[in-house]
Design an enzyme around this catalytic site. Sequence first.
Site, PDB file in Angstrom:
ATOM      1  CB  SER A   1      -3.375   1.861 -11.481  1.00 14.87           C
ATOM      2  OG  SER A   1      -4.675   2.090 -11.016  1.00 14.87           O
TER       3      SER A   1
ATOM      4  CB  SER B   1      -4.426   3.599  -8.009  1.00 15.77           C
ATOM      5  OG  SER B   1      -3.678   2.482  -8.453  1.00 15.77           O
TER       6      SER B   1
ATOM      7  CE  LYS C   1      -0.554   1.708  -6.731  1.00 11.55           C
ATOM      8  NZ  LYS C   1      -1.290   1.315  -7.939  1.00 11.55           N
TER       9      LYS C   1
END
Lengths: 490, 89, 478
Positions: free
Chosen positions: A181, A157, A82
């Site tokens: 997330s 997210s 990420k």
Amino acid sequence: MSTMELYQLTAEKLSAMLANKECSSEELTRSVLKRIEQKEPEIAAYVTVCGEEALKAAAAIDAKRAAGESMHPLAGIPLGIKDNICTRGVRTTCASRMLENFVPPYDAFVMEKLNAAGAVMLGKLNMDEFAMGSSTETSYFQKTRNPFDTERVPGGSSGGSAAAVAAGEAVAALGSDTGGSIRQPSSYCGIVGLKPTYSSVSRYGLVAFASSLDQIGPMGRSVKDVAMLYSAICGRDNHDATSALREYPDFAKELTSDVKGLRIGLPKEYFGEGVAAEVREAVSKMAKELEKMGAELVEVSLPSTDYALSAYYIIASAEASSNLARFDGVKYGYRAKDFANLTEMYEKTRSEGFGAEVKRRIMLGTYVLSSGYYDAYYKKAKFTQLRIQQEFAEAFTKCDLLLTPTVPDTAFKLGENVDDQIKMYMNDILTVTVNIAGLPGMSVPCGFDSKKMPIGAQLIGPKFSESTLFRVASAWETSVGGFDLSRTLA
Amino acid sequence: MNLDIKHLAKLSRLTFSPEEEAKFEKEMANIVAMVEKLPDLDASGALIDPDNPMQMRKDEVVNQPNRTELLQNAPEVQAGCIVVPKVVE
Amino acid sequence: MRQDYEMVVGLEVHAELNTASKIYCGCRNAFGKEVNTQCCPVCMGMPGTLPTLNEKVVEYAAKMGYALNCTINPVSKQDRKNYFYPDLPKAYQISQFDIPLCEHGYLDIWVDGAEKRIGITRIHIEEDAGKLIHDDSFTGTLVDFNRCGVPLIEIVSEPDLRSSADAKAYLDTIKSILEYINISDCKMQEGSIRCDINVSVHKKGEPFGTRVEMKNVNTFSGAVRAIEYEANRQIEVLENGGTISQETRRWDDLKGQNFLLRSKEDAQDYRYFPEPDLLTIVLEQDYLDSIKASIPELPNKKKARYIKELGLPEEDASLLAELKEKADFFEEVLHAANIKPKSASNWVLGDVSRLMNETNKPINDLGIDPKQLAEIISMQEQNKISSSAAKQVFEEMLKTGKAPSELVKELGLEQVSDTGTLQEIVDTVVANNQKSIDDYRNGKTNALGFLVGQCMKASKGKGNPALMKEMLLKVLEG
């Protein structure tokens, strides 16, 4: 799928193949990079792909293996990271204009661990800007699509991470979870995602959203893969003062699928009106299946669940407003072009560098901390947090873990919620409590709805009970014969 | 609730056009209304957790600074320093 | 300042601690290095970096807490103070807000011959900010992050000070304590000790006035000037029918004036909240006890003891107690022989201090054995040698390292107190100085000094001057 491509396999399988020299890491990495090339125009999961570096790292690992060195199970496995996890020499953008060209001169602690293990980094995955969002639509760069239906969001997210893993663009990935997330996009994309116990994975090098809630975690296509990756990244880090002083087992090695005698709690507040009927049914079906395997089902209550979303948005935004103040155009990142003085530089830089959702959270955080409002909002939220923690502790005297839906519904369409913040925030209603209480939470696929979109079930345990979560998840996975990603991996 | 968007924006070092401000004000009002839903708890007492004490660091110098690397992301550098608009006090 | 007014002063002293590394990262805590070479991703506030608290900072702050008679909170926390400024890379300073490490203390100071107790509100730990470099030849400002994360303690006093002299004594005492317990270098020119000052004035007998905060005071003499300036400014405003508003002003020491920095309306909203990157500071009682036990007798206590128990004048007591090494040396001299405290003080503050200044060496590096110095003083007190002979022995001792008694013999400096020998000398001097004798008898009493001098000269400096003076007087008055 008649003949399996390397990119379609699990880390567990690939690790064995690499060990047996049935394939090389370079071949594997090439296979995944080719898949990325094919799928990216459609999925847009990556902000940055490091093809050359990945192949170089893979070749180096192959050479080490050929030389007979003892290898970590993740050695040579290509992973996606990420884009809020700092990678030395590789830009780390947090999907924000603010950090579009930021290249950290340091690695996050988890990257040091993965590099030492010999994992191969494929690139940096898209996300909601600064991890604020539930659809990956707030990314400054691109909108990532759900591999099950490209009209729909992958969740957020960590949407890039979930989409990449589901689409075969990474064998597994790291995400981060502040209010759901990791779990919500895992649920939306039909994969397994773990939000570890707060303090078990170092936050050093994770660009902070809400320091007291953020946690890096693994996302993969099988429970074992997630356990492997979790084992590789957890552990005490002296550079993170909140990191727990304890030893961890090898979660993948000790993984069993025996749920006999385990008491599984079903908190009634998590199966209420707001949860789609199909989702409720799927999770209830899973509960019954686990009961058949010897687990005991217990109804429990977490009465303060209703307050969790408020407490979460107050605490998270308060910390975010402070954490994101450092993006001021002085030391790194975006700096506005025309300004008359220092204040104007600050204001223009931040107004042009941040997107609307980030600004909303900063403003909310500033408000709840500001003079005269601190007690009514921030302090009250912190006391609510204590109460929620106590209620979980109370529930865990009656059961060993909890089973709930991960998200009230399956993935929504792109653009569907962008103008309705409250509706968007409601996505987090079943996941935020876990962050508020610092507990481990895991999302596992538990079927599909009538739109053929994946449904996720959430397992929640007491602090440091990851082994139990893996055990139950694995029992379920075995009973359904593995999670079905045939559509997205094809 | 008394939401002074201009004041909050100033504290946050953000600026909004009048249209943006109007939109933000509406959105923020909704969000604040949502987060106001909190139980009536006695919010006195300190936010402190003595059961989870911190392990402190030994007083040792371990860093070997590399100025070039530290300044590589800076928007403007001169004479080994970061440059900002003139600060007048 | 006008007699009908009284001022009320409170001080916030910031002292940099002399730890090896910074407060939240492993960078060197060093002054005067090349710009941006003593910093790292942590103290530069780079994304994703985290602070880790240096245990020495807590130890040093607790030491100061005990030195200032504070309660040390066994459980405390750190908080973020949020504001934007280019020298503050994270845009928040990690400090302590509602639960400081130390609170409720006091400090006794000596001012104008009396002891005065000043309340200490709190002492907390925090990080220093970087430095802004302004250059007129350049349109921007340069930022150097070397000082970011240098550990600070902030010592906040109660508004118990009533004059600039009080403030000066308070600051001097704080500085000397910091040096005594060796937790700060207290180098004013390096900015390692600075203060913010709160001042208000009121007519005697009336309630306290509104306080004004003054920032940027970097020297103690500057503090005295700043306080006097501000008190007079406030009185002038009041006398002209104005009112004082709660504001922050900036002291400009070069101009000797202060300027409005922020009015109350522009007061900063720091949005303090608990630092989520750090856990609770928990200190065990055993640990606190060991810190408490390590505190030596402090200069203000020493000074009081010197005045009260040793009968020394306040000025002597101050000068002796100021530096720990000096006080220790003085006490060693005093205890090595049965001598008067004032004699020992005269020597330590006289010849020994002179030598320190001349050689620019600390007292313990001068090569003086306190026992031998005590022997010299003792011989002088017992009239075995004259004061000039004592100085001669002292100098020789430094040069040769020989024992004083040996030197006295070697140099033949033993004082002659034999009345027969001395009477002969006196008689000779009287016989050869008729003019001086006449002068004396005609009322020019200072002629006696000249005659004593002549006697000393005739005795080659060895005659007991007191005895010879007595004998001279007998002749002159007789």
